[in-house]
Design a protein around this motif. Structure first.
Motif, PDB file in Angstrom:
ATOM      1  N   LEU A   1     -11.379  74.950 -34.045  1.00  0.00           N
ATOM      2  CA  LEU A   1     -10.769  74.114 -35.079  1.00  0.00           C
ATOM      3  C   LEU A   1      -9.668  73.237 -34.519  1.00  0.00           C
ATOM      4  CD1 LEU A   1     -10.457  76.799 -37.894  1.00  0.00           C
ATOM      5  CD2 LEU A   1     -12.304  75.157 -37.551  1.00  0.00           C
ATOM      6  N   ASP A   2      -9.361  72.198 -35.301  1.00  0.00           N
ATOM      7  CA  ASP A   2      -8.235  71.324 -34.989  1.00  0.00           C
ATOM      8  C   ASP A   2      -7.287  71.318 -36.182  1.00  0.00           C
ATOM      9  OD1 ASP A   2      -6.608  69.565 -33.665  1.00  0.00           O
ATOM     10  OD2 ASP A   2      -8.198  68.159 -33.161  1.00  0.00           O
ATOM     11  N   VAL A   3      -6.215  70.551 -36.079  1.00  0.00           N
ATOM     12  CA  VAL A   3      -5.202  70.506 -37.131  1.00  0.00           C
ATOM     13  C   VAL A   3      -5.827  70.068 -38.457  1.00  0.00           C
ATOM     14  CG1 VAL A   3      -3.067  69.401 -37.877  1.00  0.00           C
ATOM     15  CG2 VAL A   3      -3.364  70.037 -35.477  1.00  0.00           C
ATOM     16  N   GLY A   4      -5.536  70.825 -39.519  1.00  0.00           N
ATOM     17  CA  GLY A   4      -6.034  70.503 -40.850  1.00  0.00           C
ATOM     18  C   GLY A   4      -7.345  71.162 -41.201  1.00  0.00           C
ATOM     19  N   ASP A   5      -8.050  71.722 -40.216  1.00  0.00           N
ATOM     20  CA  ASP A   5      -9.335  72.367 -40.494  1.00  0.00           C
ATOM     21  C   ASP A   5      -9.112  73.699 -41.218  1.00  0.00           C
ATOM     22  OD1 ASP A   5     -10.655  70.319 -39.297  1.00  0.00           O
ATOM     23  OD2 ASP A   5     -10.910  71.327 -37.372  1.00  0.00           O
ATOM     24  N   ALA A   6     -10.044  74.009 -42.109  1.00  0.00           N
ATOM     25  CA  ALA A   6      -9.965  75.249 -42.885  1.00  0.00           C
ATOM     26  C   ALA A   6     -10.772  76.348 -42.212  1.00  0.00           C
ATOM     27  CB  ALA A   6     -10.452  75.016 -44.310  1.00  0.00           C
ATOM     28  N   PHE A   7     -10.427  77.584 -42.495  1.00  0.00           N
ATOM     29  CA  PHE A   7     -11.139  78.733 -41.948  1.00  0.00           C
ATOM     30  C   PHE A   7     -11.074  79.868 -42.956  1.00  0.00           C
ATOM     31  CE2 PHE A   7      -6.761  78.707 -40.446  1.00  0.00           C
ATOM     32  CZ  PHE A   7      -6.295  79.930 -40.911  1.00  0.00           C
ATOM     33  N   GLN A   8     -11.877  80.895 -42.712  1.00  0.00           N
ATOM     34  CA  GLN A   8     -11.879  82.084 -43.547  1.00  0.00           C
ATOM     35  C   GLN A   8     -11.500  83.299 -42.713  1.00  0.00           C
ATOM     36  OE1 GLN A   8     -15.807  82.181 -45.306  1.00  0.00           O
ATOM     37  NE2 GLN A   8     -15.133  80.975 -47.071  1.00  0.00           N
ATOM     38  N   ARG A   9     -11.006  84.308 -43.392  1.00  0.00           N
ATOM     39  CA  ARG A   9     -10.598  85.531 -42.726  1.00  0.00           C
ATOM     40  C   ARG A   9     -11.738  86.093 -41.870  1.00  0.00           C
ATOM     41  NH1 ARG A   9      -6.980  89.904 -43.750  1.00  0.00           N
ATOM     42  NH2 ARG A   9      -7.847  91.904 -43.086  1.00  0.00           N
ATOM     43  N   GLY A  10     -11.429  86.420 -40.617  1.00  0.00           N
ATOM     44  CA  GLY A  10     -12.414  86.979 -39.705  1.00  0.00           C
ATOM     45  C   GLY A  10     -13.127  85.964 -38.844  1.00  0.00           C
ATOM     46  N   ASP A  11     -12.996  84.662 -39.148  1.00  0.00           N
ATOM     47  CA  ASP A  11     -13.635  83.638 -38.317  1.00  0.00           C
ATOM     48  C   ASP A  11     -13.041  83.657 -36.908  1.00  0.00           C
ATOM     49  OD1 ASP A  11     -15.142  82.876 -40.438  1.00  0.00           O
ATOM     50  OD2 ASP A  11     -14.064  81.003 -40.836  1.00  0.00           O
ATOM     51  N   ILE A  12     -13.900  83.421 -35.890  1.00  0.00           N
ATOM     52  CA  ILE A  12     -13.403  83.287 -34.514  1.00  0.00           C
ATOM     53  C   ILE A  12     -12.866  81.873 -34.343  1.00  0.00           C
ATOM     54  CG2 ILE A  12     -14.041  83.272 -32.081  1.00  0.00           C
ATOM     55  CD1 ILE A  12     -16.104  85.395 -32.658  1.00  0.00           C
ATOM     56  N   LEU A  13     -11.563  81.767 -34.056  1.00  0.00           N
ATOM     57  CA  LEU A  13     -10.917  80.463 -33.922  1.00  0.00           C
ATOM     58  C   LEU A  13     -10.857  80.000 -32.471  1.00  0.00           C
ATOM     59  CD1 LEU A  13      -7.939  80.895 -36.427  1.00  0.00           C
ATOM     60  CD2 LEU A  13     -10.294  80.204 -36.875  1.00  0.00           C
ATOM     61  N   ALA A  14     -10.821  80.938 -31.543  1.00  0.00           N
ATOM     62  CA  ALA A  14     -10.761  80.590 -30.122  1.00  0.00           C
ATOM     63  C   ALA A  14     -11.287  81.775 -29.317  1.00  0.00           C
ATOM     64  CB  ALA A  14      -9.335  80.241 -29.710  1.00  0.00           C
ATOM     65  N   ARG A  15     -11.714  81.480 -28.073  1.00  0.00           N
ATOM     66  CA  ARG A  15     -12.226  82.556 -27.227  1.00  0.00           C
ATOM     67  C   ARG A  15     -11.898  82.242 -25.775  1.00  0.00           C
ATOM     68  NH1 ARG A  15     -17.094  83.012 -29.252  1.00  0.00           N
ATOM     69  NH2 ARG A  15     -18.002  81.408 -27.917  1.00  0.00           N
ATOM     70  N   LEU A  16     -11.524  83.293 -25.020  1.00  0.00           N
ATOM     71  CA  LEU A  16     -11.271  83.170 -23.596  1.00  0.00           C
ATOM     72  C   LEU A  16     -12.539  83.495 -22.813  1.00  0.00           C
ATOM     73  CD1 LEU A  16      -7.830  85.024 -23.244  1.00  0.00           C
ATOM     74  CD2 LEU A  16      -8.213  82.550 -23.411  1.00  0.00           C
ATOM     75  N   ASN A  17     -12.597  83.050 -21.578  1.00  0.00           N
ATOM     76  CA  ASN A  17     -13.651  83.484 -20.675  1.00  0.00           C
ATOM     77  C   ASN A  17     -13.443  84.973 -20.421  1.00  0.00           C
ATOM     78  OD1 ASN A  17     -15.173  84.148 -18.356  1.00  0.00           O
ATOM     79  ND2 ASN A  17     -15.157  82.004 -17.689  1.00  0.00           N
ATOM     80  N   GLY A  18     -14.364  85.795 -20.890  1.00  0.00           N
ATOM     81  CA  GLY A  18     -14.162  87.237 -20.845  1.00  0.00           C
ATOM     82  C   GLY A  18     -14.920  87.950 -19.747  1.00  0.00           C
ATOM     83  N   GLU A  19     -15.398  87.224 -18.721  1.00  0.00           N
ATOM     84  CA  GLU A  19     -16.208  87.856 -17.676  1.00  0.00           C
ATOM     85  C   GLU A  19     -15.435  88.979 -16.977  1.00  0.00           C
ATOM     86  OE1 GLU A  19     -18.724  86.662 -13.631  1.00  0.00           O
ATOM     87  OE2 GLU A  19     -17.570  85.134 -14.740  1.00  0.00           O
ATOM     88  N   ARG A  20     -14.186  88.706 -16.598  1.00  0.00           N
ATOM     89  CA  ARG A  20     -13.405  89.721 -15.886  1.00  0.00           C
ATOM     90  C   ARG A  20     -13.170  90.937 -16.772  1.00  0.00           C
ATOM     91  NH1 ARG A  20      -7.887  90.824 -15.165  1.00  0.00           N
ATOM     92  NH2 ARG A  20      -7.283  89.055 -16.477  1.00  0.00           N
ATOM     93  N   TYR A  21     -12.911  90.719 -18.051  1.00  0.00           N
ATOM     94  CA  TYR A  21     -12.654  91.833 -18.959  1.00  0.00           C
ATOM     95  C   TYR A  21     -13.940  92.619 -19.233  1.00  0.00           C
ATOM     96  CZ  TYR A  21      -8.165  89.602 -19.601  1.00  0.00           C
ATOM     97  OH  TYR A  21      -6.927  89.059 -19.373  1.00  0.00           O
ATOM     98  N   GLN A  22     -15.086  91.940 -19.215  1.00  0.00           N
ATOM     99  CA  GLN A  22     -16.360  92.627 -19.380  1.00  0.00           C
ATOM    100  C   GLN A  22     -16.633  93.543 -18.183  1.00  0.00           C
ATOM    101  OE1 GLN A  22     -18.536  92.436 -22.105  1.00  0.00           O
ATOM    102  NE2 GLN A  22     -19.600  94.125 -21.069  1.00  0.00           N
ATOM    103  N   LEU A  23     -16.358  93.065 -16.969  1.00  0.00           N
ATOM    104  CA  LEU A  23     -16.557  93.872 -15.768  1.00  0.00           C
ATOM    105  C   LEU A  23     -15.619  95.079 -15.755  1.00  0.00           C
ATOM    106  CD1 LEU A  23     -16.967  91.040 -13.097  1.00  0.00           C
ATOM    107  CD2 LEU A  23     -18.758  92.513 -14.048  1.00  0.00           C
ATOM    108  N   THR A  24     -14.386  94.851 -16.179  1.00  0.00           N
ATOM    109  CA  THR A  24     -13.434  95.961 -16.237  1.00  0.00           C
ATOM    110  C   THR A  24     -13.897  97.018 -17.223  1.00  0.00           C
ATOM    111  OG1 THR A  24     -11.600  94.472 -15.678  1.00  0.00           O
ATOM    112  CG2 THR A  24     -11.021  96.572 -16.691  1.00  0.00           C
ATOM    113  N   TYR A  25     -14.459  96.581 -18.328  1.00  0.00           N
ATOM    114  CA  TYR A  25     -14.961  97.517 -19.327  1.00  0.00           C
ATOM    115  C   TYR A  25     -16.148  98.318 -18.769  1.00  0.00           C
ATOM    116  CZ  TYR A  25     -17.265  99.187 -23.554  1.00  0.00           C
ATOM    117  OH  TYR A  25     -17.863  99.982 -24.496  1.00  0.00           O
TER     118      TYR A  25
END
Length: 366
Positions: free
Chosen positions: A72-96
């Protein structure tokens, strides 16, 4: 004959009435006046404010990483539980995955020492092994169980970190500000979004001068208007009074709007009309109400009013403004109840001018 004519002219001149001197003074200026009134025990003060959502937050990741996705950008609407942003999780997946493998290994080790303990327990019952050997086996089981607990905790922590690579909306609302861009590397707790709720009501943020902050009452109801909505009005309850002054020695005050207002949005300008309690023992003596238009602001010095003296001449009286609201000012100074001041047009008259009152006595029109 000539002498007779001259004498007759002199006699006629002496008998004629003396001509009256011409009045060269200017006529009195016509002014509108108002009576000095005692201030009431409750005065009004209008201050600017800003509408904000009652529920707002700054959203950030709890782990570091590179921003892979921003929804989303400024002014955009969202609902509870929506994913607003995500990091590259490869390193965290390997650690898990590594933590899960470590847990499996720890559980296998625990199962091995538990089997050994059961074997030694049977031997001890038959008298074929020593008590010390059995105690060592029990200690090995306790150590293996602790390693399993540690592996489980590591796996849960790795799972939590992996989950934290996705930033979810905590409520329904809109984006007030975005602080990051895709591809940017961000630190833990670095703000990514400013969010405002769309369903939890609105607050009004304002600042109150230090000379009256002590008279603002917590939980009191005040009047709020929004100029952008054609001056629509509602009430708001004082929910917070700041204990520390901000810039300019003004104190922050927050009011929760109690009524709904169609079209209201976070960030709109508001006007708060505070009802200020004053000291009823001194109000009628020390404080007075005069029209706001009667105040004259010189380049230097205090504001003043132009007072009519007994001869209807204008006298300048300095005053101190305590509050303003609804076209009136509450002031202190060298005034008395019932005196008359120029109500409007003070910039067109001067100290010492002789005036006449609009609507009283003969009036001259040019």
């Amino acid at each position: 004959m000539v002498l007779v004519i001259i004498l007759a002219v002199l006699i006629l001149a002496g008998c004629s009435p003396a001509s009256e001197p011409l009045d060269t003074s200017s006529p009195p200026r016509l002014v509108d006046v108002a009576n000095v009134e005692p201030a009431e025990s409750m005065s009004w003060m209008t201050l600017p404010g800003r509408v904000e959502s009652s529920r707002r937050t700054k959203l950030s990741f709890e782990v570091t990483g590179q921003v892979e996705y921003l929804a989303l950008d400024v002014g955009d609407a969202f609902q509870r539980g929506d994913i607003l942003a995500r990091l590259n999780g490869e390193r965290y997946q390997l650690t898990y995955e590594r933590s899960k493998a470590a847990e499996v290994e720890a559980r296998t080790g625990l199962a091995d020492v538990q089997r050994e303990l059961r074997r030694l327990t049977r031997l001890r019952q038959g008298g074929h092994t020593s008590e010390a050997t059995l105690e060592n086996a029990e200690a090995a089981v306790a150590g293996a169980r602790a390693r399993v607990d540690s592996a489980v905790a590591s796996r849960k922590l790795a799972a939590r970190d992996l989950e934290q690579t996705s930033l979810r909306a905590p409520f329904d609302g809109t984006v007030a500000r975005r602080h990051a861009e895709p591809g940017q590397r961000v630190a833990a707790n670095e703000v990514i979004f400013n969010l405002v709720s769309s369903g939890d009501g609105f607050d009004v943020l304002t600042r109150v001068p230090e000379n009256v902050i002590g008279q603002v009452q917590a939980e009191s109801l005040q009047s709020v208007s929004v100029p952008a909505l054609d001056g629509a009005q509602t009430t708001a309850r004082v929910t917070h009074i700041g204990s520390h002054a901000a810039d300019g020695n003004d104190y922050p005050v927050i009011l929760r709007m109690t009524g709904s207002m169609a079209g209201l949005r976070s960030g709109m300008t508001a006007e708060v009309s505070f009802k200020i309690a004053t000291d009823s023992m001194t109000t009628s003596v020390d404080s007075f109400r005069v029209p706001l238009t009667s105040l004259l602001y010189p380049v230097l010095g205090e504001p003043r009013v132009l007072l009519l003296d007994d001869a209807n001449q204008l006298v300048s009286v300095p005053v101190k403004v305590l509050s303003v609201a609804d076209g009136e000012a509450v002031v202190t100074g060298g005034l008395q109840v019932g005196q008359k001041v120029v109500a409007r047009g003070v910039e067109f008259v001067s100290i010492g001018d002789r005036v006449s009152i609009l609507g009283q006595g003969p009036q001259q029109f040019h």
